[in-house]
Design a protein around this motif. Structure first.
Motif: not given
Length: 317
Positions: A17, A217, A62, A120, A262, A260, A221-225, A118
């Motif tokens: 992660h 990024d 995580h 995904v 998040w 993701d 994976t791109r994370y919507y943080a 989460t």
């Protein structure tokens, strides 16, 4: 502790992660939270030196990531924590581990630090498939965004930080939640954008920011943080919907395989405080991924008992 030069490549091949990335470790070290790691053929962990209310602990966000031998992973963490004179370890195991195993190994369940669930989204689907997976309200807002004056752009300009912080405050005030302090988000943005891992997505209405997201990024994976919304503009124009959709399309175009979201509320808790944002995220489709949540492992039991008593007095799990 210096991470191996092939750290990212190794943990990406094992389901890692972004919170275990070399970039994240560099950011944490820059604010005084030194990283430590352990690894075997069946598990790995990355933990950071932390302090709270006079106690010293290791935080493994995580992780550990485990395919088997959770007991071996925890033993390695305990040894490192003892070497550092920590009072406890805080972990969020992922993989082949159950709550029953954690309890049998002396871990104490606590309220989640990072969300235990989460959402995904699989970006290997075609754009038409992704669009068909949208909730109808989201689809309509996306289709009419330009007509309604909503525009979206991506930027690495650090001048966006003040507006981002303002919208984070606006969102937190409405949701009655407590964010990290401003300095933390500022350092995060400066450090991770500087490393090329983070960027802002900004949805505007009449040149005014209605929704700003800091995204990560890493690997495939791109994370919507982190996201802040103008509570008036976003309620009227639903600009955050268009913002997220553009993030998804751009991530797919960049060759990412996953988006993701998040964190979401547990599936069996419809009245959870995160129910609203969970409904928003589910409107884009995706699969729910769950873990066993956050756990503490006492090292100095006397001090940890005092700490848990203090938390109970404050109404915290």
């Amino acid at each position: 502790m210096q991470l191996p030069s092939n750290w990212n490549q190794t943990i990406q091949s094992r389901g890692g992660h972004v919170l275990q990335s070399a970039e994240w470790a560099s950011f944490q070290a820059s604010i005084g939270r030194q990283p430590y790691y352990g690894m075997s053929d069946t598990w790995y962990w990355l933990a950071f030196n932390r302090q709270v209310t006079g106690l010293h602990y290791l935080l493994a966000a995580h992780n550990p990531i485990v395919t088997k031998d959770i007991d071996s992973a925890l033993e390695a963490l305990k040894i490192k924590a003892s070497d550092l004179h920590c009072d406890f370890i805080r972990i969020e195991p992922v993989g082949k581990v159950t709550a029953e195993q954690m309890l049998s190994l002396g871990a104490k369940k606590i309220g989640d630090v990072q969300p235990a669930h989460t959402l995904v989204l699989n970006l290997t689907k075609s754009e038409d498939e992704l669009r068909s997976g949208l909730e109808s309200g989201h689809r309509n807002r996306i289709n009419t965004a330009e007509k309604r004056g909503v525009s979206v752009h991506k930027t690495a300009d650090l001048k966006m930080i003040p507006a981002f912080l303002r919208l984070l405050h606006d969102t937190a005030d409405r949701a009655k939640i407590t964010n990290h302090p401003d300095w933390y988000y500022q350092k995060m943005a400066e450090n991770l954008i500087g490393q090329g891992m983070a960027s802002f997505y900004v949805a505007t209405v009449e040149n005014k920011p209605a929704s700003i997201s800091l995204i990560f990024d890493w690997g495939d994976t791109r994370y919507y943080a982190h996201t802040g919304n103008d509570q008036i503009l976003n309620r009227q124009y639903k600009a955050a919907v268009s913002n997220v959709w553009q993030m998804i399309l751009d991530a797919k175009a960049d060759g990412k395989k996953y988006f993701d979201f998040w964190g979401i509320a547990p599936p069996d808790q419809p009245n959870h405080p995160w129910a609203g944002i969970t409904g928003f995220k589910k409107g884009f489709g995706g699969d729910i991924i769950g873990s066993v949540g956050s756990w503490d492992i006492p090292i100095n039991r006397a001090k940890y008992q005092l700490y848990t008593a203090y938390r109970k007095m404050r109404g915290r799990k």
